[in-house]
Write an enzyme that holds these catalytic residues in place. Structure first.
Site, PDB file in Angstrom:
ATOM      1  N   ASP A 191      46.658   4.691 -28.708  1.00 37.69           N
ATOM      2  CA  ASP A 191      45.211   4.735 -28.800  1.00 37.69           C
ATOM      3  C   ASP A 191      44.660   6.083 -28.341  1.00 37.69           C
ATOM      4  O   ASP A 191      43.591   6.500 -28.760  1.00 37.69           O
ATOM      5  CB  ASP A 191      44.660   3.592 -27.948  1.00 37.69           C
ATOM      6  CG  ASP A 191      43.226   3.310 -28.271  1.00 37.69           C
ATOM      7  OD1 ASP A 191      42.920   3.289 -29.470  1.00 37.69           O
ATOM      8  OD2 ASP A 191      42.431   3.145 -27.340  1.00 37.69           O
ATOM      9  N   LEU A 272      36.066   0.602 -29.859  1.00 34.12           N
ATOM     10  CA  LEU A 272      35.184   1.438 -30.671  1.00 34.12           C
ATOM     11  C   LEU A 272      35.757   2.824 -30.899  1.00 34.12           C
ATOM     12  O   LEU A 272      35.156   3.648 -31.551  1.00 34.12           O
ATOM     13  CB  LEU A 272      33.823   1.565 -29.991  1.00 34.12           C
ATOM     14  CG  LEU A 272      32.962   0.302 -30.089  1.00 34.12           C
ATOM     15  CD1 LEU A 272      31.758   0.425 -29.204  1.00 34.12           C
ATOM     16  CD2 LEU A 272      32.541   0.055 -31.523  1.00 34.12           C
ATOM     17  N   ARG A 273      36.936   3.082 -30.319  1.00 36.94           N
ATOM     18  CA  ARG A 273      37.481   4.421 -30.448  1.00 36.94           C
ATOM     19  C   ARG A 273      37.785   4.753 -31.911  1.00 36.94           C
ATOM     20  O   ARG A 273      37.702   5.890 -32.315  1.00 36.94           O
ATOM     21  CB  ARG A 273      38.746   4.564 -29.607  1.00 36.94           C
ATOM     22  CG  ARG A 273      38.846   5.915 -28.964  1.00 36.94           C
ATOM     23  CD  ARG A 273      40.212   6.127 -28.390  1.00 36.94           C
ATOM     24  NE  ARG A 273      40.503   5.235 -27.289  1.00 36.94           N
ATOM     25  CZ  ARG A 273      40.314   5.553 -26.016  1.00 36.94           C
ATOM     26  NH1 ARG A 273      39.838   6.732 -25.709  1.00 36.94           N
ATOM     27  NH2 ARG A 273      40.611   4.729 -25.059  1.00 36.94           N
ATOM     28  N   GLY A 274      38.122   3.730 -32.690  1.00 36.56           N
ATOM     29  CA  GLY A 274      38.404   3.936 -34.100  1.00 36.56           C
ATOM     30  C   GLY A 274      37.212   4.532 -34.826  1.00 36.56           C
ATOM     31  O   GLY A 274      37.335   5.561 -35.497  1.00 36.56           O
ATOM     32  N   THR A 277      36.443   8.194 -33.579  1.00 37.75           N
ATOM     33  CA  THR A 277      37.378   9.188 -34.084  1.00 37.75           C
ATOM     34  C   THR A 277      37.188   9.411 -35.565  1.00 37.75           C
ATOM     35  O   THR A 277      37.209  10.547 -36.049  1.00 37.75           O
ATOM     36  CB  THR A 277      38.823   8.736 -33.836  1.00 37.75           C
ATOM     37  OG1 THR A 277      38.923   8.281 -32.510  1.00 37.75           O
ATOM     38  CG2 THR A 277      39.781   9.848 -34.073  1.00 37.75           C
TER      39      THR A 277
END
Lengths: 341, 560
Positions: A191, A272-274, A277
């Protein structure tokens, strides 16, 4: 290693090259993970990137490459106030590195000879504002992985050991490479990488021959080979610099945000990192391509790299995760590029 | 037979010479041979041509990379570094390469990639699946196999050190034309070699061979021999040969001829691919290809198994004999062993040292504690609680599980319980060692509904993946009557249910999950036996399984 192989001379491997260029444009994307077969030029590309990157400005002699004198850590003894240009640091983290070498430790020489308690910075300090490269990242010892996770998250290295209490900035782009046959990465570490690419040996014979031809030319007459590719590398560097300048002025329409969110929900990626990014990478790509707004076309191009490693593993889906991402993109945006893009 | 040994020795001699000329570009030499006269003779040849430093698979990082010499630093008052084996450029010889751990292979691989070191891997693997790690052998350009080949009285005289020196001097000016590059690249692709390192190393080998023969340009013989030396062990497929097999013996003679034809062959005639292919095929000892492929497959499974069954730690576990070591490497000192090591020397040291010390301990006396830690095993019971099963023998199945639980408890294993009924599977009990809790859950397990076998397998599969990440070694015990009738998506479709179960069985097998299938139906089920086969599992019908048989089967199937 004297002179690395020129980045522009790498044959094929477009996705890997694209991902590396994007992190050079916006380090906030957060690193690249390159997974693939042996002998596909993973290490070559990283070393090539190092030579390609534009130099940074840093205070002379600063152990963490700070840009201004005020940013230098208080434990560092800096002789001059000069700001010098130096190449973007690309620091190798060898598998055998000890914790001391990575985070830094008490300077034993000074402790013994002068009886002073001083800090000797480690690899993390040197990698600040640059790249930290880990080859065979899936074989890295667990305690080093834990340590890296924490630092990569906070952007700060805190050393509390041997009577020292030191903190310094450690913001770097993490580049990892590895071979999936030798073990998988923990999802927590996966991640942390912004983009993830899979590389394979080219199957096209002509392409393979071209790889061998260039590599052979590089090895027999390095100077001439570098000279031949210098112009292409310079062009690329200028394009990266231009993209860095353009990225702030880039427009992000509301629809793109909606698309990002929908895509991530449809794929069921955790957290929410998806989304974040994906958006950052799409912006960087738009800037690199000289567009003034971020569109679906950019999302479509970058989605596999940005989301592939954030999916839940499905033991029954034999298709690779990249294909799953592409499939979902097609379902959401339509199979073919539309006029809106 | 004699011809074969002769050509094998010619090849081995050529490999040694090529490696000595340009170790960095070739990466290394993989010698697969049991220890014996043949191996000794080859190593003697090699040692005469190249100097190398030997390391063993358990080498510590401090020895490999160098580090701070604490005692020397303290006495000298300034920092003293020990130079590691990888500190200076050169050739490294890894003994017992078949026991090389993945971490060391990666470290050596990085050194090879950096172009600073060549590695000779002495692989004594006896079994097919016992070989040096693929991450290392992939980087080693040359391959020599000496098993089954006599010491060879007829072998041609080895290359001399002077010839090597001359070849090294000539090497930078040797050219390989585009045709040579192309021929080698195409051949590598035809042999199913995915890695692009192989053709690069073949080019380097061809160059070195040309230099050895005193040529300025790579000739067709060099290409042929280079292909033999660098491709034979990497080949995964051999294209159907166009020639009858009777012509095969012609190829092996090639290595002896370069000397005769060395002069006047500036013009490079195109080499038919078949001849190259035959040369590579002939270089391969019979049966080796299959056994290496088997080894690769086995290794792939082993690697997927994650943190394996046994780990040598230095913190906990079963104590092993202590070993000499250095202070400051983090391992605890074995005080008694250290004193014992120091004891015999006391009178001598007291005599030579200034008075005042009662006990003289030198760094060489230090002994460090070592422990062997076995990772915990987890037995995942996957129990069919469907109607069909409940009617017949759920109670009996429960009895069988209780028996297995007793076994697991005695062996200090963890157990987990997955039950499937109706349309879905449920993890009733996450991994635990509590026998009481497990029995309670089991007793309360209700029966009835359809048989979602695939869902049960999936839950068990996912659990196995999770616990592997935590360092456990999972195994699967499946108790069912095999009448799967609910597909993964919850539909009541017997055919889809069967197909889903089969796909999951394949997934489990690919992950290398050891399994045991206990058939709880009144009569043994053909379909379930087939599924057990797909799982790579032992199959045990319960009608024949009494208490003793069950526990013996579990112990046998799950590896003791």
């Amino acid at each position: 290693m004297t002179q690395p192989f020129p980045f522009s001379a790498i044959v094929g491997q477009d996705e890997m090259k694209q991902a590396m260029i994007l992190t050079a444009i916006d380090p906030g994307i957060g690193g690249v993970l390159v997974f693939g077969d042996r002998g596909t030029g993973k290490s070559t590309a990283v070393r090539a990137l190092a030579a390609l990157l534009p130099p940074i400005r840093a205070v002379a002699g600063c152990p963490v490459n700070a840009e201004r004198l005020a940013d230098c850590p208080d434990w560092a003894e800096i002789g001059s106030k000069r700001v010098v240009k130096k190449p973007t640091p690309v620091i190798d983290l060898p598998l055998g590195a000890t914790e001391d070498r990575v985070v830094g430790a008490l300077d034993i020489e000074r402790a013994l000879t002068r009886g002073e308690k001083a800090f000797e910075p480690g690899l993390l300090a040197r990698a600040n504002r640059g790249y930290l490269y880990i080859d065979e990242v899936n074989l890295l010892e667990d305690h080093l992985v834990d340590l890296l996770l924490d630092v990569a998250q906070s952007g700060e290295n805190v050393v509390e050991r041997e009577g020292l209490s030191i903190r310094h900035a450690a913001r770097f782009v993490l580049v990892g490479s590895g071979n999936p046959e030798e073990g998988e990465l923990r999802p927590q570490l996966l991640d942390r990488f912004g983009l993830s690419v899979e590389v394979a040996s080219p199957t096209d014979i002509q392409q393979r021959i071209e790889v061998i031809r260039r590599r052979d030319a590089y090895e027999t007459d390095t100077t001439a080979f570098l000279k031949r590719w210098r112009a292409a590398d310079t062009r690329l560097r200028k394009k990266i610099l231009a993209a860095r300048a353009a990225i702030a002025a880039l427009e992000t329409p509301e629809q793109t945000l909606v698309d990002c969110a929908e895509l991530c929900v449809a794929l069921g990626s955790d957290g929410l990192r998806g989304e974040l990014t994906l958006l950052r990478a799409a912006r960087a790509l738009a800037a690199f391509e000289g567009a003034d707004t971020v569109t679906r076309a950019h999302l479509r191009k970058i989605a596999p790299s940005a989301l592939r490693h954030r999916l839940r593993r499905d033991p029954l889906d034999e298709a690779g995760s990249a294909i799953r991402v592409a499939r979902t993109v097609d379902e959401l945006f339509g199979a073919f590029a539309t006029a809106a893009e | 037979m004699e011809d074969e040994a002769h050509s094998a020795w010619a090849r081995a001699g050529a490999a040694a010479a090529v490696f000595a000329v340009d170790p960095a570009a070739l990466g290394g030499l993989w010698l697969r041979a049991r220890s014996g006269p043949a191996r000794d003779r080859f190593l003697a040849q090699l040692a005469a041509l190249a100097t190398y430093r030997k390391i063993h698979p358990n080498i510590a990082d401090a020895q490999l990379f160098g580090g701070l010499d604490l005692s020397a630093t303290l006495s000298a008052g300034h920092r003293v570094h020990t130079a590691g084996v990888l500190g200076a450029r050169g050739v490294i010889c890894l003994t017992m390469a078949e026991r090389c751990p993945g971490g060391l292979a990666a470290r050596l691989g990085q050194a090879v990639d950096a172009g600073t070191h060549g590695v000779i891997a002495l692989d004594e693997g006896a079994e097919d699946d016992e070989a040096a790690p693929a991450s290392l052998t992939e980087r080693l350009g040359l391959f020599v196999a000496l098993d089954g080949i006599g010491a060879g009285p007829l072998a041609p005289p080895p290359t001399t050190a002077d010839e090597i020196a001359a070849a090294r001097a000539l090497l930078p000016s040797v050219t390989a034309d585009a045709q040579a590059l192309e021929a080698l690249t195409v051949l590598a692709a035809e042999l199913g070699i995915a890695s692009l390192r192989a053709p690069l190393q073949a080019v380097a080998a061809a160059r070195a061979l040309a230099a050895l023969a005193g040529r300025q340009a790579v000739a067709s013989d060099d290409i042929r021999l280079a292909a033999e030396l660098t491709f034979s062990h990497r080949a995964t497929v051999f294209p159907e040969e166009a020639q009858p097999p009777a012509e095969e013996p012609e190829a092996p003679e090639a290595p002896e001829q370069p000397e005769d034809r060395a002069q006047g062959e500036e013009e490079l005639p195109p080499i038919p691919q078949e001849i190259l292919l035959e040369a590579v095929r002939a270089a391969l000892p019979p049966g080796l290809l299959a056994s290496l492929a088997a080894g690769r497959a086995a290794r792939g499974r082993g690697a997927a198994a994650g943190s394996g069954a046994k780990r040598k730690g230095n913190r906990r576990g079963r104590p092993l004999p202590s070993r000499p070591g250095r202070l400051g490497s983090g391992a605890p000192v074995d005080l008694v062993a250290t004193l014992r090591a120091a004891a015999p020397w006391q009178p001598m040291r007291r005599a030579s040292a200034p008075a005042g010390h009662l006990l003289h301990i030198r760094p060489s006396d230090i002994r460090l504690k070592r422990y062997e830690e076995r990772s915990d095993r987890l037995l995942i019971f996957t129990v069919d609680a469907s109607g069909s099963s409940a009617m017949a023998r759920l109670a009996e199945a429960k009895g069988a599980i209780e028996l297995l639980l007793g076994e697991a408890y005695a062996r200090r294993d963890y157990v987990a319980l997955v039950a499937f009924r109706g349309t879905e599977a449920e993890l009733l009990l996450p991994p635990t060692r509590s026998l009481v809790q497990t029995k309670r859950r089991l007793a309360a397990l209700p029966g009835g509904g359809g048989t979602p076998l695939a869902a049960g397998l999936r839950t068990a599969f996912e659990l196995a993946g999770q616990v592997r990440g935590r360092g456990m070694t999972p195994s699967l015990a499946l108790l069912t009557d095999g009448r799967a009738n609910i597909a993964l998506d919850g539909r009541a479709d017997r055919r889809a249910a069967g197909a889903d179960a089969e796909r999951l069985a394949d997934a489990c097998r690919a992950e290398g999950l050891p399994a045991l299938v206990i058939d709880t139906a009144t009569r043994p089920q053909r379909g379930l036996e087939a599924l057990a086969h797909r799982l790579g599992a032992a199959y045990l019908p319960m009608p024949r399984a009494d208490a003793h048989g069950l526990s013996a089967a579990v112990t046998g199937a799950l590896g003791g």
